[in-house]
Design a protein around this motif. Structure first.
Motif, PDB file in Angstrom:
ATOM      1  N   UNK A   1      -9.254 -12.594  14.539  1.00  0.00           N
ATOM      2  CA  UNK A   1      -7.940 -13.228  14.461  1.00  0.00           C
ATOM      3  C   UNK A   1      -7.601 -13.615  13.022  1.00  0.00           C
ATOM      4  N   UNK A   2      -8.600 -14.082  12.281  1.00  0.00           N
ATOM      5  CA  UNK A   2      -8.350 -14.415  10.874  1.00  0.00           C
ATOM      6  C   UNK A   2      -8.043 -13.143  10.077  1.00  0.00           C
ATOM      7  N   UNK A   3      -8.810 -12.078  10.336  1.00  0.00           N
ATOM      8  CA  UNK A   3      -8.556 -10.800   9.663  1.00  0.00           C
ATOM      9  C   UNK A   3      -7.139 -10.307   9.900  1.00  0.00           C
ATOM     10  N   UNK A   4      -6.625 -10.543  11.113  1.00  0.00           N
ATOM     11  CA  UNK A   4      -5.314 -10.022  11.479  1.00  0.00           C
ATOM     12  C   UNK A   4      -4.178 -11.005  11.229  1.00  0.00           C
ATOM     13  N   UNK A   5      -4.449 -12.080  10.499  1.00  0.00           N
ATOM     14  CA  UNK A   5      -3.377 -13.001  10.117  1.00  0.00           C
ATOM     15  C   UNK A   5      -2.483 -12.330   9.086  1.00  0.00           C
ATOM     16  N   UNK A   6      -1.282 -12.812   8.964  1.00  0.00           N
ATOM     17  CA  UNK A   6      -0.343 -12.220   8.005  1.00  0.00           C
ATOM     18  C   UNK A   6      -0.894 -12.251   6.587  1.00  0.00           C
ATOM     19  N   UNK A   7      -1.509 -13.367   6.219  1.00  0.00           N
ATOM     20  CA  UNK A   7      -2.048 -13.513   4.860  1.00  0.00           C
ATOM     21  C   UNK A   7      -3.153 -12.497   4.587  1.00  0.00           C
ATOM     22  N   UNK A   8      -4.085 -12.366   5.530  1.00  0.00           N
ATOM     23  CA  UNK A   8      -5.191 -11.435   5.335  1.00  0.00           C
ATOM     24  C   UNK A   8      -4.705  -9.989   5.331  1.00  0.00           C
ATOM     25  N   UNK A   9      -3.819  -9.647   6.250  1.00  0.00           N
ATOM     26  CA  UNK A   9      -3.318  -8.280   6.310  1.00  0.00           C
ATOM     27  C   UNK A   9      -2.560  -7.901   5.036  1.00  0.00           C
ATOM     28  N   UNK A  10      -1.811  -8.835   4.475  1.00  0.00           N
ATOM     29  CA  UNK A  10      -1.080  -8.567   3.233  1.00  0.00           C
ATOM     30  C   UNK A  10      -2.054  -8.277   2.099  1.00  0.00           C
ATOM     31  N   UNK A  11      -3.132  -9.052   2.020  1.00  0.00           N
ATOM     32  CA  UNK A  11      -4.132  -8.831   0.976  1.00  0.00           C
ATOM     33  C   UNK A  11      -4.825  -7.484   1.159  1.00  0.00           C
ATOM     34  N   UNK A  12      -5.194  -7.152   2.404  1.00  0.00           N
ATOM     35  CA  UNK A  12      -5.845  -5.873   2.676  1.00  0.00           C
ATOM     36  C   UNK A  12      -4.923  -4.698   2.381  1.00  0.00           C
ATOM     37  N   UNK A  13      -3.641  -4.870   2.670  1.00  0.00           N
ATOM     38  CA  UNK A  13      -2.678  -3.793   2.441  1.00  0.00           C
ATOM     39  C   UNK A  13      -2.622  -3.414   0.966  1.00  0.00           C
ATOM     40  N   UNK A  14      -2.599  -4.401   0.096  1.00  0.00           N
ATOM     41  CA  UNK A  14      -2.541  -4.123  -1.333  1.00  0.00           C
ATOM     42  C   UNK A  14      -3.807  -3.426  -1.831  1.00  0.00           C
ATOM     43  N   UNK A  15      -4.932  -3.758  -1.224  1.00  0.00           N
ATOM     44  CA  UNK A  15      -6.204  -3.160  -1.632  1.00  0.00           C
ATOM     45  C   UNK A  15      -6.375  -1.732  -1.122  1.00  0.00           C
ATOM     46  N   UNK A  16      -5.580  -1.340  -0.116  1.00  0.00           N
ATOM     47  CA  UNK A  16      -5.783  -0.049   0.546  1.00  0.00           C
ATOM     48  C   UNK A  16      -4.560   0.857   0.534  1.00  0.00           C
ATOM     49  N   UNK A  17      -3.619   0.626  -0.377  1.00  0.00           N
ATOM     50  CA  UNK A  17      -2.388   1.425  -0.442  1.00  0.00           C
ATOM     51  C   UNK A  17      -1.698   1.451   0.924  1.00  0.00           C
ATOM     52  N   UNK A  18      -1.609   0.300   1.564  1.00  0.00           N
ATOM     53  CA  UNK A  18      -1.178   0.234   2.946  1.00  0.00           C
ATOM     54  C   UNK A  18      -0.116  -0.837   3.139  1.00  0.00           C
ATOM     55  N   UNK A  19       0.261  -1.051   4.400  1.00  0.00           N
ATOM     56  CA  UNK A  19       1.214  -2.095   4.755  1.00  0.00           C
ATOM     57  C   UNK A  19       0.641  -2.886   5.927  1.00  0.00           C
ATOM     58  N   UNK A  20       0.990  -4.167   6.054  1.00  0.00           N
ATOM     59  CA  UNK A  20       0.472  -4.977   7.164  1.00  0.00           C
ATOM     60  C   UNK A  20       0.949  -4.445   8.512  1.00  0.00           C
ATOM     61  N   UNK A  21       0.114  -4.649   9.533  1.00  0.00           N
ATOM     62  CA  UNK A  21       0.455  -4.159  10.864  1.00  0.00           C
ATOM     63  C   UNK A  21       1.259  -5.173  11.670  1.00  0.00           C
ATOM     64  N   UNK A  22       1.332  -6.398  11.224  1.00  0.00           N
ATOM     65  CA  UNK A  22       2.019  -7.438  11.988  1.00  0.00           C
ATOM     66  C   UNK A  22       3.531  -7.262  11.966  1.00  0.00           C
ATOM     67  N   UNK A  23       4.157  -7.608  13.086  1.00  0.00           N
ATOM     68  CA  UNK A  23       5.613  -7.632  13.135  1.00  0.00           C
ATOM     69  C   UNK A  23       6.145  -8.623  12.111  1.00  0.00           C
ATOM     70  N   UNK A  24       7.265  -8.278  11.513  1.00  0.00           N
ATOM     71  CA  UNK A  24       7.873  -9.165  10.528  1.00  0.00           C
ATOM     72  C   UNK A  24       7.318  -9.017   9.133  1.00  0.00           C
ATOM     73  N   UNK A  25       6.349  -8.112   8.951  1.00  0.00           N
ATOM     74  CA  UNK A  25       5.779  -7.903   7.619  1.00  0.00           C
ATOM     75  C   UNK A  25       6.838  -7.348   6.666  1.00  0.00           C
ATOM     76  N   UNK A  26       6.728  -7.718   5.426  1.00  0.00           N
ATOM     77  CA  UNK A  26       7.636  -7.218   4.396  1.00  0.00           C
ATOM     78  C   UNK A  26       6.820  -6.675   3.233  1.00  0.00           C
ATOM     79  N   UNK A  27       7.462  -5.909   2.389  1.00  0.00           N
ATOM     80  CA  UNK A  27       6.806  -5.366   1.200  1.00  0.00           C
ATOM     81  C   UNK A  27       7.765  -5.452   0.026  1.00  0.00           C
ATOM     82  N   UNK A  28       7.284  -5.947  -1.073  1.00  0.00           N
ATOM     83  CA  UNK A  28       8.120  -6.075  -2.264  1.00  0.00           C
ATOM     84  C   UNK A  28       8.174  -4.791  -3.070  1.00  0.00           C
ATOM     85  N   UNK A  29       7.168  -3.948  -2.910  1.00  0.00           N
ATOM     86  CA  UNK A  29       7.139  -2.704  -3.680  1.00  0.00           C
ATOM     87  C   UNK A  29       7.940  -1.620  -2.958  1.00  0.00           C
ATOM     88  N   UNK A  30       8.486  -0.637  -3.672  1.00  0.00           N
ATOM     89  CA  UNK A  30       9.356   0.369  -3.047  1.00  0.00           C
ATOM     90  C   UNK A  30       8.645   1.270  -2.049  1.00  0.00           C
TER      91      UNK A  30
END
Length: 429
Positions: free
Chosen positions: A346-375
């Motif tokens: 559950x901690x891994x899948x929190x918005x904060x953790x998913x956002x951090x993992x996304x940046x490390x893996x050329x990815x995007x968060x899986x949670x609904x409502x996620x946003x991305x600042x990069x194009x």
């Protein structure tokens, strides 16, 4: 999810026979799931073993993982976390070795397509044990990832990140070639025509700039194939888990990719940059695949000028398609700390953790409502409904080992597409 370069493919799923044997021994009959929650988490002791390819070895990755552990310890302060921070290249080997030694992990982070092979052998706990249902899944996570975490009607994983491999183009290069920078290709014919106008070779034929870049070294074309096959309605497997990667749609997709390389010569086979950066971002290709996250900073990234020069589009023929890998988290079926393991998930899948993992893996968060600042991330999130995945069968991982070399043989003209794909499909029957 899943990573976008060839080095992130699972090329060597070693000890496959051993893995099948030890997994068979830890099926549903090997023991009960245990309690769904601990009465007093603060008093629980033990060591939680976590296998994850999500964080890497960079300072940013280590800090992100530590943040997950620190947050977990707010609930389970006396449980030690032993994190095995591995890579996708060694993930299968780690799983098989640990089980053969009788030391399975409590938490597994694996890729898109990994749930059916392992859930069918009893590696994971059904998450309904903890109240994680289809309703929870649909409420909290992007619908594009629902199928990736289920097997036989049960949910065995929580989505963490989606790892798209999207297509970018340089607007300035389009304009210089007489193409409209606001009108990227909308079908294969347009992609081919534009790539032929954009490619640059010297008088000797040496490539100076690719017209289209696959961002894939030898063995790395399956992800690109997935996008092209998806754009004509193809998939690797049927809903029943039977191979369909040898049907007419798949043969057509690989044939088109081969023609771009061999007939149109818009790029060279196996071309990658020395640092694995996508050629479009380095100005060495006018169009091509890039990751789903783009650092536009001047110090650590490609720079704002490059980001401003980029446009994005989906591979499209009869429909849009965007290859998407990703990562999911599961609780080990043999864990003696299942409630703690689920809390860690559950901690891994929190918005904060998913956002951090996304940046490390050329990815995007899986949670609904996620946003991305990069194009790139913004485009990926907007287009996840067009996701085309690898996998879909219990034998997928073994097939995946061979898929890249088979596509290479086809592209290099060593085998005919139908023959080579039929042979590969036969190994799963």
């Amino acid at each position: 999810m899943n990573s976008p370069t060839a080095t992130r493919l699972v090329r060597h799923l070693a000890c496959a026979t051993v893995l099948a044997a030890v997994l068979s021994a830890c099926g549903s009959g090997a023991g009960a799931d245990g309690d769904a929650q601990d009465a007093d988490p603060a008093s629980v002791t033990g060591t939680l073993r976590v296998l994850t390819p999500s964080f890497g070895t960079s300072t940013a990755g280590k800090n992100a993982l530590q943040q997950v552990i620190d947050t977990f310890h707010q609930t389970y302060p006396k449980v030690k976390v032993e994190a095995d921070n591995t890579t996708f290249d060694t993930l299968g080997q780690k799983i098989s070795t640990s089980l053969a030694a009788g030391q399975g992990y409590d938490v597994y982070v694996t890729g898109i397509g990994w749930i059916p092979p392992f859930a069918s052998k009893g590696l994971y706990t059904d998450l309904s044990t903890f109240g994680f249902t289809k309703s929870t899944l649909s409420k909290d996570f992007n619908s594009a990832l629902y199928d990736a975490v289920q097997y036989d009607g049960k949910i065995y994983g929580v989505p963490l990140i989606a790892g798209p491999k999207i297509v970018a183009y340089r607007k300035s290069m389009f304009e210089a070639a007489g193409l409209d920078p606001d009108k990227p290709p909308t079908n294969w014919a347009e992609l081919r025509a534009d790539a032929k106008k954009l490619v640059e070779r010297d008088a000797s034929g040496k490539l100076q700039r690719a017209g289209f870049d696959f961002w894939a070294g030898p063995g790395g074309l399956p992800q690109d194939y997935t996008a092209f096959a998806g754009s004509v309605g193809g998939a690797q497997y049927s809903a029943a888990g039977k191979p369909t990667f040898n049907d007419a749609k798949s043969v057509k997709a690989i044939g088109f990719m081969s023609d771009l390389i061999n007939k149109d010569k818009v790029t060279d086979y196996g071309l990658v940059s020395s640092d694995s950066t996508a050629l479009v971002l380095k100005g060495k290709a006018a169009m091509g695949f890039v990751g789903g996250y783009l650092d536009c900073s001047e110090k650590t990234g490609v720079g704002q000028d490059v980001c401003d020069d980029l446009g994005f589009f989906n591979i499209t023929e009869t429909r849009p398609a965007m290859y998407t890998g990703g990562q999911v988290a599961s609780v080990g079926a043999r864990s003696k700390l299942k409630a703690a393991a689920y809390t860690f998930v559950k901690v891994l899948s929190s918005q904060e953790s998913e956002t951090a993992m996304a940046k490390l893996n050329f990815a995007v968060p899986a949670r609904n409502g996620a946003t991305a600042e990069d194009p790139a991330g913004a485009f990926a999130l907007k287009n996840l409904q067009h996701a085309a995945f690898q996998g879909g069968s219990t034998g997928y991982l073994e097939t995946r080992n061979n898929f890249g070399p088979v596509i290479d043989e086809i592209v290099l003209g060593k085998k005919k597409a139908q023959e080579a794909l039929d042979e590969l499909a036969a190994t799963e029957k």
